[in-house]
Structure formats: structure tokens, C-alpha cells
Design a protein around this motif. Structure first.
Motif, PDB file in Angstrom:
ATOM      1  N   PRO A  52       0.798  -1.237   0.000  1.00 61.98           N
ATOM      2  CA  PRO A  52       0.000   0.000   0.000  1.00 61.98           C
ATOM      3  C   PRO A  52       0.829   1.285   0.000  1.00 61.98           C
ATOM      4  N   ALA A  53       1.935   1.319   0.690  1.00 58.98           N
ATOM      5  CA  ALA A  53       2.751   2.540   0.759  1.00 58.98           C
ATOM      6  C   ALA A  53       3.372   2.910  -0.587  1.00 58.98           C
ATOM      7  N   GLU A  54       3.482   1.958  -1.497  1.00 63.52           N
ATOM      8  CA  GLU A  54       4.093   2.218  -2.806  1.00 63.52           C
ATOM      9  C   GLU A  54       3.076   2.568  -3.886  1.00 63.52           C
ATOM     10  N   ARG A  55       1.814   2.365  -3.616  1.00 64.10           N
ATOM     11  CA  ARG A  55       0.796   2.515  -4.659  1.00 64.10           C
ATOM     12  C   ARG A  55       0.626   3.951  -5.149  1.00 64.10           C
ATOM     13  N   HIS A  56       0.340   4.887  -4.250  1.00 63.98           N
ATOM     14  CA  HIS A  56       0.066   6.259  -4.691  1.00 63.98           C
ATOM     15  C   HIS A  56       1.267   6.884  -5.395  1.00 63.98           C
ATOM     16  N   PRO A  57       2.499   6.745  -4.878  1.00 61.70           N
ATOM     17  CA  PRO A  57       3.637   7.316  -5.614  1.00 61.70           C
ATOM     18  C   PRO A  57       3.784   6.736  -7.027  1.00 61.70           C
ATOM     19  N   LYS A  58       3.573   5.438  -7.183  1.00 57.80           N
ATOM     20  CA  LYS A  58       3.684   4.811  -8.512  1.00 57.80           C
ATOM     21  C   LYS A  58       2.574   5.313  -9.440  1.00 57.80           C
ATOM     22  N   ILE A  59       1.370   5.448  -8.899  1.00 58.07           N
ATOM     23  CA  ILE A  59       0.247   5.944  -9.695  1.00 58.07           C
ATOM     24  C   ILE A  59       0.494   7.392 -10.119  1.00 58.07           C
ATOM     25  N   HIS A  60       0.933   8.227  -9.195  1.00 55.99           N
ATOM     26  CA  HIS A  60       1.213   9.639  -9.536  1.00 55.99           C
ATOM     27  C   HIS A  60       2.306   9.731 -10.602  1.00 55.99           C
ATOM     28  N   SER A  61       3.334   8.915 -10.485  1.00 46.08           N
ATOM     29  CA  SER A  61       4.415   8.918 -11.475  1.00 46.08           C
ATOM     30  C   SER A  61       3.899   8.514 -12.856  1.00 46.08           C
ATOM     31  N   ALA A  62       3.083   7.467 -12.908  1.00 47.03           N
ATOM     32  CA  ALA A  62       2.524   7.019 -14.187  1.00 47.03           C
ATOM     33  C   ALA A  62       1.601   8.081 -14.774  1.00 47.03           C
ATOM     34  N   PHE A  63       0.822   8.742 -13.931  1.00 40.99           N
ATOM     35  CA  PHE A  63      -0.078   9.798 -14.410  1.00 40.99           C
ATOM     36  C   PHE A  63       0.730  10.968 -14.960  1.00 40.99           C
ATOM     37  N   ASP A  64       1.802  11.321 -14.279  1.00 45.92           N
ATOM     38  CA  ASP A  64       2.653  12.425 -14.733  1.00 45.92           C
ATOM     39  C   ASP A  64       3.253  12.150 -16.103  1.00 45.92           C
ATOM     40  N   ASP A  65       3.491  10.877 -16.415  1.00 43.65           N
ATOM     41  CA  ASP A  65       4.091  10.499 -17.699  1.00 43.65           C
ATOM     42  C   ASP A  65       3.115  10.579 -18.871  1.00 43.65           C
ATOM     43  N   LEU A  66       1.825  10.723 -18.582  1.00 39.84           N
ATOM     44  CA  LEU A  66       0.819  10.797 -19.645  1.00 39.84           C
ATOM     45  C   LEU A  66       0.873  12.131 -20.368  1.00 39.84           C
ATOM     46  N   GLU A  67       0.444  12.105 -21.613  1.00 36.63           N
ATOM     47  CA  GLU A  67       0.245  13.328 -22.384  1.00 36.63           C
ATOM     48  C   GLU A  67      -1.185  13.819 -22.141  1.00 36.63           C
ATOM     49  N   SER A  68      -1.429  15.072 -22.406  1.00 40.63           N
ATOM     50  CA  SER A  68      -2.772  15.627 -22.309  1.00 40.63           C
ATOM     51  C   SER A  68      -3.719  14.823 -23.197  1.00 40.63           C
ATOM     52  N   GLY A  69      -4.899  14.475 -22.670  1.00 37.91           N
ATOM     53  CA  GLY A  69      -5.876  13.713 -23.433  1.00 37.91           C
ATOM     54  C   GLY A  69      -5.775  12.213 -23.239  1.00 37.91           C
ATOM     55  N   GLU A  70      -4.701  11.745 -22.593  1.00 37.61           N
ATOM     56  CA  GLU A  70      -4.548  10.324 -22.315  1.00 37.61           C
ATOM     57  C   GLU A  70      -5.165  10.007 -20.956  1.00 37.61           C
ATOM     58  N   ALA A  71      -5.230   8.719 -20.630  1.00 39.78           N
ATOM     59  CA  ALA A  71      -5.818   8.305 -19.352  1.00 39.78           C
ATOM     60  C   ALA A  71      -5.017   7.165 -18.753  1.00 39.78           C
ATOM     61  N   LEU A  72      -5.034   7.113 -17.441  1.00 39.77           N
ATOM     62  CA  LEU A  72      -4.410   6.030 -16.685  1.00 39.77           C
ATOM     63  C   LEU A  72      -5.518   5.211 -16.041  1.00 39.77           C
ATOM     64  N   THR A  73      -5.546   3.911 -16.325  1.00 40.66           N
ATOM     65  CA  THR A  73      -6.487   3.008 -15.667  1.00 40.66           C
ATOM     66  C   THR A  73      -5.697   2.179 -14.671  1.00 40.66           C
ATOM     67  N   ILE A  74      -6.137   2.222 -13.431  1.00 36.85           N
ATOM     68  CA  ILE A  74      -5.479   1.404 -12.421  1.00 36.85           C
ATOM     69  C   ILE A  74      -6.384   0.234 -12.056  1.00 36.85           C
ATOM     70  N   LEU A  75      -5.767  -0.905 -11.820  1.00 35.58           N
ATOM     71  CA  LEU A  75      -6.464  -2.073 -11.299  1.00 35.58           C
ATOM     72  C   LEU A  75      -6.104  -2.153  -9.829  1.00 35.58           C
ATOM     73  N   ASN A  76      -7.119  -2.159  -8.972  1.00 31.36           N
ATOM     74  CA  ASN A  76      -6.909  -2.080  -7.540  1.00 31.36           C
ATOM     75  C   ASN A  76      -7.778  -3.115  -6.835  1.00 31.36           C
ATOM     76  N   ASP A  77      -7.443  -3.418  -5.581  1.00 37.13           N
ATOM     77  CA  ASP A  77      -8.208  -4.402  -4.817  1.00 37.13           C
ATOM     78  C   ASP A  77      -9.326  -3.767  -3.994  1.00 37.13           C
ATOM     79  N   HIS A  78      -9.503  -2.453  -4.118  1.00 36.54           N
ATOM     80  CA  HIS A  78     -10.583  -1.744  -3.438  1.00 36.54           C
ATOM     81  C   HIS A  78     -10.947  -0.508  -4.254  1.00 36.54           C
ATOM     82  N   ASP A  79     -12.091   0.065  -3.965  1.00 38.85           N
ATOM     83  CA  ASP A  79     -12.512   1.286  -4.650  1.00 38.85           C
ATOM     84  C   ASP A  79     -11.525   2.397  -4.293  1.00 38.85           C
TER      85      ASP A  79
END
Length: 77
Positions: free
Chosen positions: A13-40
């Protein structure tokens, strides 16, 4: 719109948000990040909404695919 998928279910859990933020930052405008998670990921939605100007909260979507599988799409403006 290009879509990147990131499965964070096996990450500590402690690694999830930093990894997600990093992946989101790598996106171009108009793109999307879909995460698969074990909870809402509602807390992450609120965090992104409050802290990330490029997050398109109006087009955020989440789908429960199973008892422990949620797919949440975070679009980038």
C-alpha cells in the motif's frame, strides 16, 4: 485517447500512490491512466482532485469487476 493500465494490486500500500502519480505524470494531455486495484480507490480520487491540476475529475470512471478488483480510469486534461 490513449490508455495506460497499471495493476497495483500486488504492490505494498505505501508504494501505490507514488507509482500511480508517477505514471499519471508520464501521460500526455488527453490520455488516461487506468489502475487495477483491490478496493474502490475513492481516497485516491479525492487526492488527485485536490492536488493534481491536470486530473480531469469530470471524466473519472470506476468499475467493480469482482469482489477484489476495481478498474478506475484517471483522465488527464
Amino acid at each position: 485517447m490513449s490508455d495506460t493500465t497499471l495493476d497495483v494490486r500486488e504492490l505494498p500500500p505505501a508504494e501505490r500512490h507514488p507509482k500511480i502519480h508517477s505514471a499519471f505524470d508520464d501521460l500526455e494531455s488527453g490520455e488516461a491512466l487506468t489502475i487495477l486495484n483491490d478496493h474502490d480507490p475513492k481516497p485516491l480520487f479525492y487526492e488527485m482532485q485536490a492536488e493534481v491540476d491536470a486530473f480531469d475529475a469530470d471524466n473519472y470512471a470506476v468499475e467493480q469487476r469482482g469482489p477484489a478488483e476495481f478498474a478506475a480510469t484517471f483522465p488527464k486534461k
